[in-house]
Design a protein around this motif. Structure first.
Motif, short mmCIF file in Angstrom:
data_model
loop_
_atom_site.label_atom_id
_atom_site.label_comp_id
_atom_site.label_asym_id
_atom_site.label_seq_id
_atom_site.Cartn_x
_atom_site.Cartn_y
_atom_site.Cartn_z
N ALA A 141 0.84 -1.20 0.00
CA ALA A 141 0.00 0.00 0.00
C ALA A 141 0.88 1.26 0.00
O ALA A 141 0.59 2.23 -0.71
CB ALA A 141 -0.93 0.00 1.21
N LEU A 160 2.40 1.96 -3.47
CA LEU A 160 1.46 2.42 -4.49
C LEU A 160 0.69 3.67 -4.05
O LEU A 160 -0.27 4.09 -4.70
CB LEU A 160 0.46 1.30 -4.81
N ALA A 175 -0.73 6.58 -6.27
CA ALA A 175 -1.81 6.39 -7.24
C ALA A 175 -3.06 7.16 -6.80
O ALA A 175 -3.21 7.53 -5.63
CB ALA A 175 -2.14 4.90 -7.36
N VAL A 207 -5.97 3.25 -4.39
CA VAL A 207 -5.19 2.06 -4.02
C VAL A 207 -6.10 1.13 -3.22
O VAL A 207 -6.79 1.57 -2.29
CB VAL A 207 -3.95 2.42 -3.17
N ALA A 254 -3.13 -6.33 -4.62
CA ALA A 254 -3.05 -4.87 -4.70
C ALA A 254 -3.55 -4.43 -6.06
O ALA A 254 -3.18 -5.01 -7.10
CB ALA A 254 -1.62 -4.39 -4.50
N ALA A 289 -4.15 -0.68 -8.16
CA ALA A 289 -3.94 0.78 -8.11
C ALA A 289 -4.32 1.39 -9.45
O ALA A 289 -4.11 0.79 -10.51
CB ALA A 289 -2.47 1.09 -7.80
#
Length: 246
Positions: free
Chosen positions: A163, A166, A169, A172, A242, A244
């Motif tokens: 997290a 990223l 972004a 996320v 994940a 994003a």
């Protein structure tokens, strides 16, 4: 040494291996991408799902394994042989499923890929998070006796670390899931990890040595994962996800 792959063995648990991919894809909310890339496509059966999800998009794929690329091409996938570390990001949706655990330093790779996406582009990844599970700890113990190194808990990060990677972004979404998989057959946990985690051991050992290795490992796995009354075995399998949007 590169790892060789057996597409048929990998597909022995197709339904169970496919579920995390489908759960990952459900969180990618791209409506009309032009180009979708499957980074590390394996035998291509899940790349086909990308084409079904976005039928108007160009769908391409790559994998470092010549065997996997050949299997994907047999399905009509536009696949090439290339490593994820050499690949230069393209497309507006990039999906990488159960690949980055094989790539040292993949967190930096993810950050580079995200920055290379066009505005509005999507990056989705999934990796196994079970390197401290009995299946993998026992395999490492036995592999050490055969002078083969296997990956440890440092192979992947915890969800919060991804997290943070990223965080630049616009959106996320990071989560983890532990699937309780019902495996059947003789030595089902050994058979499961033979298609993935034990590939480096198979590559490093002769046929005879690998038979000795599995003969040592099998009873340890049976003890750690006892069979149920009906002969099946419950196998917890943690996954980290994940998604994003740039």
């Amino acid at each position: 040494m590169s790892t060789t792959w057996d597409p048929a063995l990998y597909l022995d648990f197709d339904d169970l291996r496919s579920r995390p991919f489908l759960d990952l894809l459900a969180r990618v909310r791209a409506s009309a991408p032009r180009h979708v890339v499957d980074a590390g496509c394996g035998p291509g059966h899940l790349t086909q799902v990308l084409g079904q999800r976005w039928p108007d998009a160009r769908v391409t794929a790559f994998d470092s394994s010549a065997e996997m690329v050949a299997a994907a091409r047999e399905l009509g996938i536009d696949a090439v042989q290339e490593s994820v570390t050499d690949w230069r990001p393209e497309g507006d949706v990039v999906v990488t499923n159960a690949v980055l655990q094989w790539v040292p330093g993949h967190r930096a790779l993810l950050r580079r890929w995200l920055q290379a996406l066009p505005d509005g582009g999507w990056l989705a990844m999934q990796v196994p998070g079970n390197f401290t599970a009995p299946s993998h700890e026992l395999a490492r113990e036995v592999a050490d006796r055969f002078d083969v190194d296997l990956r440890d808990a440092a192979t992947v990060a915890e969800p919060a670390a991804y997290a943070d990677d990223l965080a630049g972004a616009s959106s996320v979404d990071v989560w983890e899931t532990t699937y309780l998989q019902r495996l059947t057959g003789e030595d089902p946990v050994l058979h499961w990890i033979s298609g993935t985690a034990l590939r480096p051991v198979r590559d490093a050992l002769s046929d005879a040595a690998y038979r000795d290795f599995t003969a040592d490992l099998a009873p340890r796995l049976r003890e750690a994962y006892p069979a149920n009354a009906d002969g099946s075995t419950w196998f917890p399998f943690r996954r980290i996800f994940a998604v994003a949007r740039r």
